[in-house]
Design an enzyme around this catalytic site. Structure first.
Site, PDB file in Angstrom:
ATOM      1  N   LYS A  78      33.010 -35.152  36.562  1.00 14.94           N
ATOM      2  CA  LYS A  78      33.199 -33.687  36.534  1.00 14.94           C
ATOM      3  C   LYS A  78      32.704 -33.103  35.215  1.00 14.94           C
ATOM      4  O   LYS A  78      32.796 -33.764  34.172  1.00 14.94           O
ATOM      5  CB  LYS A  78      34.694 -33.349  36.684  1.00 14.94           C
ATOM      6  CG  LYS A  78      35.411 -34.150  37.757  1.00 14.94           C
ATOM      7  CD  LYS A  78      36.871 -33.757  37.921  1.00 14.94           C
ATOM      8  CE  LYS A  78      37.606 -34.701  38.868  1.00 14.94           C
ATOM      9  NZ  LYS A  78      38.129 -35.919  38.206  1.00 14.94           N
ATOM     10  N   ASP A  94      37.360 -41.882  40.907  1.00 14.85           N
ATOM     11  CA  ASP A  94      37.328 -40.500  40.426  1.00 14.85           C
ATOM     12  C   ASP A  94      37.564 -40.463  38.923  1.00 14.85           C
ATOM     13  O   ASP A  94      38.659 -40.743  38.451  1.00 14.85           O
ATOM     14  CB  ASP A  94      38.426 -39.686  41.124  1.00 14.85           C
ATOM     15  CG  ASP A  94      38.394 -38.227  40.693  1.00 14.85           C
ATOM     16  OD1 ASP A  94      37.649 -37.443  41.305  1.00 14.85           O
ATOM     17  OD2 ASP A  94      39.103 -37.874  39.720  1.00 14.85           O
ATOM     18  N   HIS A 143      35.056 -28.881  36.987  1.00 18.11           N
ATOM     19  CA  HIS A 143      36.434 -29.356  36.807  1.00 18.11           C
ATOM     20  C   HIS A 143      37.472 -28.232  36.975  1.00 18.11           C
ATOM     21  O   HIS A 143      38.506 -28.435  37.615  1.00 18.11           O
ATOM     22  CB  HIS A 143      36.563 -30.017  35.432  1.00 18.11           C
ATOM     23  CG  HIS A 143      37.625 -31.061  35.341  1.00 18.11           C
ATOM     24  ND1 HIS A 143      37.524 -32.170  34.546  1.00 18.11           N
ATOM     25  CD2 HIS A 143      38.832 -31.160  35.948  1.00 18.11           C
ATOM     26  CE1 HIS A 143      38.622 -32.912  34.676  1.00 18.11           C
ATOM     27  NE2 HIS A 143      39.431 -32.309  35.518  1.00 18.11           N
ATOM     28  N   TYR A 150      38.140 -37.396  30.755  1.00 22.04           N
ATOM     29  CA  TYR A 150      39.000 -38.580  30.710  1.00 22.04           C
ATOM     30  C   TYR A 150      38.558 -39.590  29.634  1.00 22.04           C
ATOM     31  O   TYR A 150      39.312 -40.482  29.284  1.00 22.04           O
ATOM     32  CB  TYR A 150      39.071 -39.285  32.084  1.00 22.04           C
ATOM     33  CG  TYR A 150      39.507 -38.407  33.240  1.00 22.04           C
ATOM     34  CD1 TYR A 150      40.052 -37.140  33.024  1.00 22.04           C
ATOM     35  CD2 TYR A 150      39.374 -38.831  34.555  1.00 22.04           C
ATOM     36  CE1 TYR A 150      40.431 -36.330  34.092  1.00 22.04           C
ATOM     37  CE2 TYR A 150      39.769 -38.037  35.625  1.00 22.04           C
ATOM     38  CZ  TYR A 150      40.287 -36.779  35.385  1.00 22.04           C
ATOM     39  OH  TYR A 150      40.666 -35.984  36.443  1.00 22.04           O
TER      40      TYR A 150
END
Ligand SMILES: NC(=O)c1ccc[n+]([C@@H]2O[C@H](COP(=O)([O-])OP(=O)(O)OC[C@H]3O[C@@H](n4cnc5c(N)ncnc54)[C@H](OP(=O)(O)O)[C@@H]3O)[C@@H](O)[C@H]2O)c1
Length: 277
Positions: free
Chosen positions: A80, A50, A113, A55
């Protein structure tokens, strides 16, 4: 439940199968840290990763996948679309950027998200377009409350397959779980370990001692027995292995209830009705 194993899968509402268990990589550094964590997890038998555009580590995730030696089709990769891309109406472009960074031909699951106010329904239309294009095997949402889902479902053509939310014994989200179940939406827990804050809990320590397991393992087993997909994050090899070692014991219904009773509607992350990012 006892015959479940690390690669067991949930069947999503469109027939796609998603592992119950995976590795989360929030706050894992791009480059060596993420490459090593993902490769360690895949080596240990994890098949689901994930990540998210936010990120900043999609390139490393992609590199680890290619170097893992496991065929792409055996892995389940989630990413996402970030809030700024929703606000700017750039969902399709954001998806292409993620796909290029990952170096993949498709992703398994693409999530909205956060429910960006006045935007998430427009975002969902773009998500439906992506799903129709075949570049994503399933689309879903994250951090959606019941009212967000009701609003989305009122005119969605595709029902989200997954809702990934903050969920742990201090925030076990019973109403949201029931709503998702009633509507065929798979619940997925982020921060399943409460980002580490639950590991000193006395009730969990007691239950862990009975089974000769760690508190992290007890929490992750509680998720599994509740039909909740989980994606604990760790960059530590021993913990990556420990977290996945939850298939050789079972929590009793009394133990499940004692863990349920820890719910205090306590959020450690942002409130989906009031976030400023
Ligand atoms: N959709 C969203 O908005 C959203 C938000 C947050 C997170 N997520 C996703 O959910 C994933 C998991 O959530 P999270 O990373 O926030 O929190 P988490 O998985 O609940 O906790 C991670 C923390 O616990 C530590 N840890 C892991 N296993 C452990 C063990 N067995 N014993 C002791 N400590 C342990 C990790 O340390 P080390 O790494 O140092 O080992 C890290 O500090 C994320 O990585 C991300 O993929 C999604």
């Amino acid at each position: 439940m006892s015959q479940l194993h690390l690669q067991s899968k949930a069947t999503l509402n469109n027939g796609v199968e998603m592992p119950w268990f995976g590795l989360g990589v929030y706050k894992v550094q791009e480059g060596n840290e993420v490459i090593e964590s993902v490769k360690t997890a895949i080596q240990a038998g994890y098949r689901s990763i994930d990540t998210a555009a936010l990120y900043g580590n999609e390139e490393g995730v992609g590199q680890a996948i290619r170097e893992s030696g496991v065929p792409r089709e055996e892995l389940f990769i989630t990413t996402k679309v970030w809030n700024s891309d929703q606000r700017e109406g750039r969902v399709l472009e954001a998806f292409e950027t993620s796909l290029n960074k990952l170096g993949l031909d498709y992703v398994d699951l693409y999530l909205v998200h956060w429910p960006v106010k006045d935007k998430y329904k427009e975002t969902w239309k773009a998500m439906e377009q992506l799903y129709a294009s075949g570049k994503v095997r399933a689309i879903g949402v994250s951090n959606f409350q019941i009212h967000h889902l009701q609003d989305l479902l009122a005119d969605a053509s595709v029902v989200p397959t997954v809702n990934q939310v903050e969920l742990h014994p201090h925030l076990s989200q019973p109403q949201l779980r029931q709503f998702c179940k009633d509507n065929g939406i798979q619940i997925e827990a982020w921060a399943p370990l409460g980002q580490g804050r639950l590991l000193d809990n006395e009730t969990l320590k007691d239950i862990a001692a009975v089974h000769g397991k760690s508190v992290a393992q007890v929490i992750l087993r509680w998720d599994l027995q509740n039909g909740i997909v989980t994606i604990p994050k760790s960059v530590t090899e021993s913990r990556i292995i420990e977290n996945a070692d939850i298939y050789d014991f079972e929590l009793s219904s009394d133990e499940m209830k004692r863990i349920d009773d820890l719910n205090g509607d306590l959020r450690y992350g942002a409130d989906p009705d009031n976030f400023n990012f």
